[in-house]
Every structure is written in C-alpha cells, then in structure tokens.
Design a protein around this motif. Structure first.
Motif, PDB file in Angstrom:
ATOM      1  N   ALA A 146       0.829  -1.206   0.000  1.00  0.00           N
ATOM      2  CA  ALA A 146       0.000   0.000   0.000  1.00  0.00           C
ATOM      3  C   ALA A 146       0.865   1.259   0.000  1.00  0.00           C
ATOM      4  CB  ALA A 146      -0.930  -0.009   1.211  1.00  0.00           C
ATOM      5  N   MET A 147       1.957   1.226   0.753  1.00  0.00           N
ATOM      6  CA  MET A 147       2.861   2.369   0.793  1.00  0.00           C
ATOM      7  C   MET A 147       3.523   2.590  -0.563  1.00  0.00           C
ATOM      8  SD  MET A 147       4.037   4.723   2.921  1.00  0.00           S
ATOM      9  CE  MET A 147       3.834   4.079   4.591  1.00  0.00           C
ATOM     10  N   LEU A 148       3.957   1.524  -1.202  1.00  0.00           N
ATOM     11  CA  LEU A 148       4.596   1.634  -2.510  1.00  0.00           C
ATOM     12  C   LEU A 148       3.611   2.106  -3.574  1.00  0.00           C
ATOM     13  CD1 LEU A 148       6.717  -1.625  -2.310  1.00  0.00           C
ATOM     14  CD2 LEU A 148       7.629   0.708  -2.403  1.00  0.00           C
ATOM     15  N   GLU A 149       2.372   1.634  -3.491  1.00  0.00           N
ATOM     16  CA  GLU A 149       1.344   2.073  -4.442  1.00  0.00           C
ATOM     17  C   GLU A 149       1.079   3.571  -4.283  1.00  0.00           C
ATOM     18  OE1 GLU A 149      -1.897  -0.477  -3.536  1.00  0.00           O
ATOM     19  OE2 GLU A 149      -1.035  -2.207  -4.595  1.00  0.00           O
ATOM     20  N   ARG A 150       1.071   4.029  -3.060  1.00  0.00           N
ATOM     21  CA  ARG A 150       0.845   5.463  -2.836  1.00  0.00           C
ATOM     22  C   ARG A 150       1.954   6.292  -3.477  1.00  0.00           C
ATOM     23  NH1 ARG A 150      -0.199   8.735   2.897  1.00  0.00           N
ATOM     24  NH2 ARG A 150      -0.567  10.743   1.864  1.00  0.00           N
ATOM     25  N   LEU A 151       3.160   5.738  -3.499  1.00  0.00           N
ATOM     26  CA  LEU A 151       4.305   6.432  -4.090  1.00  0.00           C
ATOM     27  C   LEU A 151       4.464   6.118  -5.581  1.00  0.00           C
ATOM     28  CD1 LEU A 151       6.646   5.904  -1.053  1.00  0.00           C
ATOM     29  CD2 LEU A 151       6.114   8.147  -2.047  1.00  0.00           C
ATOM     30  N   ASN A 152       3.411   5.521  -6.172  1.00  0.00           N
ATOM     31  CA  ASN A 152       3.339   5.303  -7.616  1.00  0.00           C
ATOM     32  C   ASN A 152       4.438   4.393  -8.154  1.00  0.00           C
ATOM     33  OD1 ASN A 152       1.061   7.101  -7.996  1.00  0.00           O
ATOM     34  ND2 ASN A 152       2.491   8.766  -7.585  1.00  0.00           N
ATOM     35  N   LEU A 153       4.887   3.436  -7.335  1.00  0.00           N
ATOM     36  CA  LEU A 153       5.822   2.444  -7.846  1.00  0.00           C
ATOM     37  C   LEU A 153       5.011   1.313  -8.473  1.00  0.00           C
ATOM     38  CD1 LEU A 153       9.013   2.088  -7.690  1.00  0.00           C
ATOM     39  CD2 LEU A 153       8.486   0.205  -6.140  1.00  0.00           C
ATOM     40  N   PRO A 154       5.264   0.934  -9.719  1.00  0.00           N
ATOM     41  CA  PRO A 154       4.477  -0.118 -10.376  1.00  0.00           C
ATOM     42  C   PRO A 154       4.538  -1.436  -9.611  1.00  0.00           C
ATOM     43  CG  PRO A 154       5.824   1.070 -11.968  1.00  0.00           C
ATOM     44  CD  PRO A 154       6.271   1.531 -10.617  1.00  0.00           C
ATOM     45  N   SER A 155       3.405  -2.105  -9.508  1.00  0.00           N
ATOM     46  CA  SER A 155       3.349  -3.369  -8.779  1.00  0.00           C
ATOM     47  C   SER A 155       4.207  -4.445  -9.434  1.00  0.00           C
ATOM     48  CB  SER A 155       1.905  -3.852  -8.659  1.00  0.00           C
ATOM     49  OG  SER A 155       1.331  -4.026  -9.944  1.00  0.00           O
ATOM     50  N   SER A 156       4.496  -4.285 -10.711  1.00  0.00           N
ATOM     51  CA  SER A 156       5.347  -5.251 -11.407  1.00  0.00           C
ATOM     52  C   SER A 156       6.773  -5.266 -10.855  1.00  0.00           C
ATOM     53  CB  SER A 156       5.387  -4.940 -12.908  1.00  0.00           C
ATOM     54  OG  SER A 156       5.873  -3.623 -13.142  1.00  0.00           O
ATOM     55  N   LEU A 157       7.123  -4.232 -10.092  1.00  0.00           N
ATOM     56  CA  LEU A 157       8.476  -4.157  -9.523  1.00  0.00           C
ATOM     57  C   LEU A 157       8.551  -4.692  -8.097  1.00  0.00           C
ATOM     58  CD1 LEU A 157       9.556  -0.559 -10.692  1.00  0.00           C
ATOM     59  CD2 LEU A 157       9.962  -2.753 -11.828  1.00  0.00           C
ATOM     60  N   PHE A 158       7.417  -4.965  -7.480  1.00  0.00           N
ATOM     61  CA  PHE A 158       7.394  -5.279  -6.052  1.00  0.00           C
ATOM     62  C   PHE A 158       8.241  -6.498  -5.690  1.00  0.00           C
ATOM     63  CE2 PHE A 158       3.057  -3.188  -4.848  1.00  0.00           C
ATOM     64  CZ  PHE A 158       3.535  -1.972  -5.304  1.00  0.00           C
ATOM     65  N   PRO A 161      14.456  -7.179  -6.817  1.00  0.00           N
ATOM     66  CA  PRO A 161      15.418  -6.422  -6.007  1.00  0.00           C
ATOM     67  C   PRO A 161      15.644  -5.058  -6.642  1.00  0.00           C
ATOM     68  CG  PRO A 161      16.541  -8.103  -7.284  1.00  0.00           C
ATOM     69  CD  PRO A 161      15.079  -8.331  -7.502  1.00  0.00           C
ATOM     70  N   PRO A 162      15.880  -4.010  -5.841  1.00  0.00           N
ATOM     71  CA  PRO A 162      15.943  -2.651  -6.390  1.00  0.00           C
ATOM     72  C   PRO A 162      17.284  -2.243  -6.975  1.00  0.00           C
ATOM     73  CG  PRO A 162      16.093  -2.584  -4.011  1.00  0.00           C
ATOM     74  CD  PRO A 162      15.880  -4.032  -4.376  1.00  0.00           C
ATOM     75  N   ALA A 163      18.223  -3.168  -7.096  1.00  0.00           N
ATOM     76  CA  ALA A 163      19.574  -2.792  -7.531  1.00  0.00           C
ATOM     77  C   ALA A 163      19.589  -2.111  -8.892  1.00  0.00           C
ATOM     78  CB  ALA A 163      20.471  -4.028  -7.559  1.00  0.00           C
ATOM     79  N   THR A 164      18.707  -2.515  -9.800  1.00  0.00           N
ATOM     80  CA  THR A 164      18.724  -1.952 -11.153  1.00  0.00           C
ATOM     81  C   THR A 164      17.682  -0.852 -11.354  1.00  0.00           C
ATOM     82  OG1 THR A 164      17.206  -3.672 -11.946  1.00  0.00           O
ATOM     83  CG2 THR A 164      19.566  -4.123 -12.114  1.00  0.00           C
ATOM     84  N   PHE A 165      17.031  -0.429 -10.284  1.00  0.00           N
ATOM     85  CA  PHE A 165      16.007   0.611 -10.395  1.00  0.00           C
ATOM     86  C   PHE A 165      16.647   1.962 -10.703  1.00  0.00           C
ATOM     87  CE2 PHE A 165      12.428  -1.317  -7.558  1.00  0.00           C
ATOM     88  CZ  PHE A 165      12.467  -2.477  -8.324  1.00  0.00           C
ATOM     89  N   SER A 166      15.837   2.878 -11.213  1.00  0.00           N
ATOM     90  CA  SER A 166      16.294   4.256 -11.417  1.00  0.00           C
ATOM     91  C   SER A 166      16.471   4.932 -10.057  1.00  0.00           C
ATOM     92  CB  SER A 166      15.275   5.027 -12.244  1.00  0.00           C
ATOM     93  OG  SER A 166      14.093   5.267 -11.480  1.00  0.00           O
ATOM     94  N   GLY A 167      17.130   6.094 -10.073  1.00  0.00           N
ATOM     95  CA  GLY A 167      17.332   6.830  -8.824  1.00  0.00           C
ATOM     96  C   GLY A 167      16.022   7.193  -8.149  1.00  0.00           C
ATOM     97  N   GLY A 168      15.033   7.639  -8.946  1.00  0.00           N
ATOM     98  CA  GLY A 168      13.745   8.013  -8.375  1.00  0.00           C
ATOM     99  C   GLY A 168      12.995   6.824  -7.818  1.00  0.00           C
ATOM    100  N   GLU A 169      13.087   5.661  -8.493  1.00  0.00           N
ATOM    101  CA  GLU A 169      12.431   4.453  -7.986  1.00  0.00           C
ATOM    102  C   GLU A 169      13.058   3.990  -6.683  1.00  0.00           C
ATOM    103  OE1 GLU A 169      11.051   2.535 -12.291  1.00  0.00           O
ATOM    104  OE2 GLU A 169      13.025   2.079 -11.451  1.00  0.00           O
ATOM    105  N   LYS A 170      14.388   4.016  -6.624  1.00  0.00           N
ATOM    106  CA  LYS A 170      15.071   3.624  -5.388  1.00  0.00           C
ATOM    107  C   LYS A 170      14.682   4.550  -4.234  1.00  0.00           C
ATOM    108  CE  LYS A 170      19.223   1.535  -7.417  1.00  0.00           C
ATOM    109  NZ  LYS A 170      20.694   1.663  -7.598  1.00  0.00           N
ATOM    110  N   GLN A 171      14.576   5.838  -4.524  1.00  0.00           N
ATOM    111  CA  GLN A 171      14.251   6.770  -3.449  1.00  0.00           C
ATOM    112  C   GLN A 171      12.826   6.566  -2.956  1.00  0.00           C
ATOM    113  OE1 GLN A 171      16.246   8.099  -1.740  1.00  0.00           O
ATOM    114  NE2 GLN A 171      15.339   9.790  -0.618  1.00  0.00           N
ATOM    115  N   ARG A 172      11.917   6.200  -3.834  1.00  0.00           N
ATOM    116  CA  ARG A 172      10.552   5.918  -3.391  1.00  0.00           C
ATOM    117  C   ARG A 172      10.508   4.690  -2.490  1.00  0.00           C
ATOM    118  NH1 ARG A 172       7.306   5.983  -8.821  1.00  0.00           N
ATOM    119  NH2 ARG A 172       9.348   6.222  -9.808  1.00  0.00           N
ATOM    120  N   VAL A 173      11.324   3.688  -2.797  1.00  0.00           N
ATOM    121  CA  VAL A 173      11.447   2.527  -1.908  1.00  0.00           C
ATOM    122  C   VAL A 173      12.000   2.957  -0.555  1.00  0.00           C
ATOM    123  CG1 VAL A 173      12.595   0.290  -1.579  1.00  0.00           C
ATOM    124  CG2 VAL A 173      11.755   0.941  -3.850  1.00  0.00           C
TER     125      VAL A 173
END
Length: 246
Positions: A146-158, A161-173
């Motif tokens: 629910a927290m990740l959805e609020r921050l608009n992170l796609p559920s396909s990423l849940f 692992p966040p190692a290859t995420f963009s800077g903005g995606e990592k910061q939302r995590v």
C-alpha cells in the motif's frame, strides 16, 4: 503530550541536541583532524518540522547521522524522550544496544541513498521494519504494498530487487521503508531530491500527515517548494560549522 505518567512534561521536546561537536581524523594524511561542527544545540518537539539549512558541505547530513547513531560524537548529548513515559535516553553515550533500541522504537530515517541487501525484493525491503517489530508477514507485506502504491511504484516491480532501479524508484522505496513505521521522531535527508513533481507532492502529503499525528521531524530539504510546504522552523547550520570559521 498528556499521559498517565506525571513525569511527562507537556510540550517537552522529543529530541534535544545539546552542545554536540564532531570532527573526522584523516589517517591517510598522518592523522590530520578535520573539524566539522561544534556546539550544535536545538530541540524538536511533537508536530514540528525543523529544517537544517545552509549550503552543501556545511555539516547538515553529519548532524543527522550523529542523531541516528551512524557517527559517534566528539562531545555533547543527543537526548531522545519516550513520548509515553517521559524517560530520556542519551544516544550519544555510544551504547550499541541503546542505539539499536532507539532506532527500533523511536527513530525513523530516510537517507539520500537506498542501501538494500542483494536479491531481496522491494516488498521485503519495505516490510522489514514491521517484521522486526513482530508484525505478521502477510500484514506487513500488505502495508508495504500500500505504501509503494501510494508512491506510484508499479506493482510489477514489487518482487524484484531494487539494484537496477532508477534513482527516483530507489528513493521511493527508501521513503516507503522510512515512513511505514510510526516512529515518534523522523529524520529526512533530502527525501525528494530524485523525485518528479507528482511524487514530490505525494511525499509532502505524507510529511504533513506525520506532523498532524505528532511526529517530530528533522530534515534537510534543498528542494525549496518542499521546504516551504513543511518547515515550521529553519536553523542555519553555518552557526555551528567549524569549516566556515576556518
């Protein structure tokens, strides 16, 4: 805050930094001592967002890291008050067990960079603070989602692992992990630096909700619209910086 314990003083700060100083020793340069800040003193109360201001390199992040126990202090006290009992603990004493206890129950922290274990999914990264408190795994995962959805992170990423995420995606995590627990004190080190305008506005709303619930927030915000939206008081760290005085 009024409680059944008469030792709790209404309006007493949840965080008090008293005459704190910090320097670094550069061993590769013959033990040269590099002073950073001195005589750092301020309070943060329930429902207050105190912002550390000043240019980059002046010691703002070092202050946050001392308060979270990542850096030892040279001198001074960092007093954390239990908002239910009124008891005060000095995090600057350096007791590792005390630091871990205060982090678990009192201090949340959103740093500038996500540091996650390899091959651990985003959902587990965000849920981990809840699991450490004994929350059942399914409930913890649902709250993390629910927290990740609020921050608009796609559920396909849940489940990745966040190692290859963009800077903005990592910061939302990073933000989701820091906000998922209702810590009485929350430390924020440029939480919106990598975010677009829409997600920046989401974070502003999350900060305001924390303040309304009585959280004491200490933050660094170089993003001026965010600072203007959430700050109740700004302290110029130049007043404590030994680098400026040099």
């Amino acid at each position: 805050m009024v409680t059944d314990n008469p030792s709790v003083v209404a309006g007493a700060p949840l965080l008090s930094v008293v005459d704190v100083s910090k320097s670094f020793t550069i061993h590769l340069r013959g033990g040269v001592r590099l002073p950073v800040v001195a005589n750092v003193t301020f309070d943060v109360c329930s429902g207050e967002c105190l912002v550390l201001g000043g240019p980059s390199g002046i010691g703002k992040s070092s202050i946050l890291r001392m308060i979270f126990g990542n850096y030892a202090v040279d001198t001074g006290r960092i007093l954390v008050r239990d908002r239910n009992t009124g008891d005060v603990a000095d995090l600057a004493s350096g007791d590792p067990r005390l630091v871990l206890s205060l982090r678990r129950d009192h201090l949340g922290y959103v740093s500038q960079f996500l540091r996650a274990l390899p091959r651990v999914s985003v959902l587990d990264v965000v849920a981990e603070p809840l699991l450490a408190r004994g929350v059942e795994r399914k409930l913890a995962s649902n709250r993390a989602a629910a927290m990740l959805e609020r921050l608009n992170l796609p559920s396909s990423l849940f489940n990745l692992p966040p190692a290859t995420f963009s800077g903005g995606e990592k910061q939302r995590v990073n933000i989701a992990r820091g906000f998922i627990i209702d810590h009485p004190i929350l430390l924020l080190d440029e939480p919106t630096a990598s975010l677009d305008e829409a997600n920046r506005d989401v974070v502003i709303g999350m900060i305001r909700e924390k303040l309304a619930a009585g959280t004491a927030i200490l933050g660094i915000f170089h993003d001026i619209p965010v600072r203007e939206a959430v700050a109740t008081k700004i302290i110029d760290v130049a007043a404590f910086s030994t680098r400026e005085a040099a």
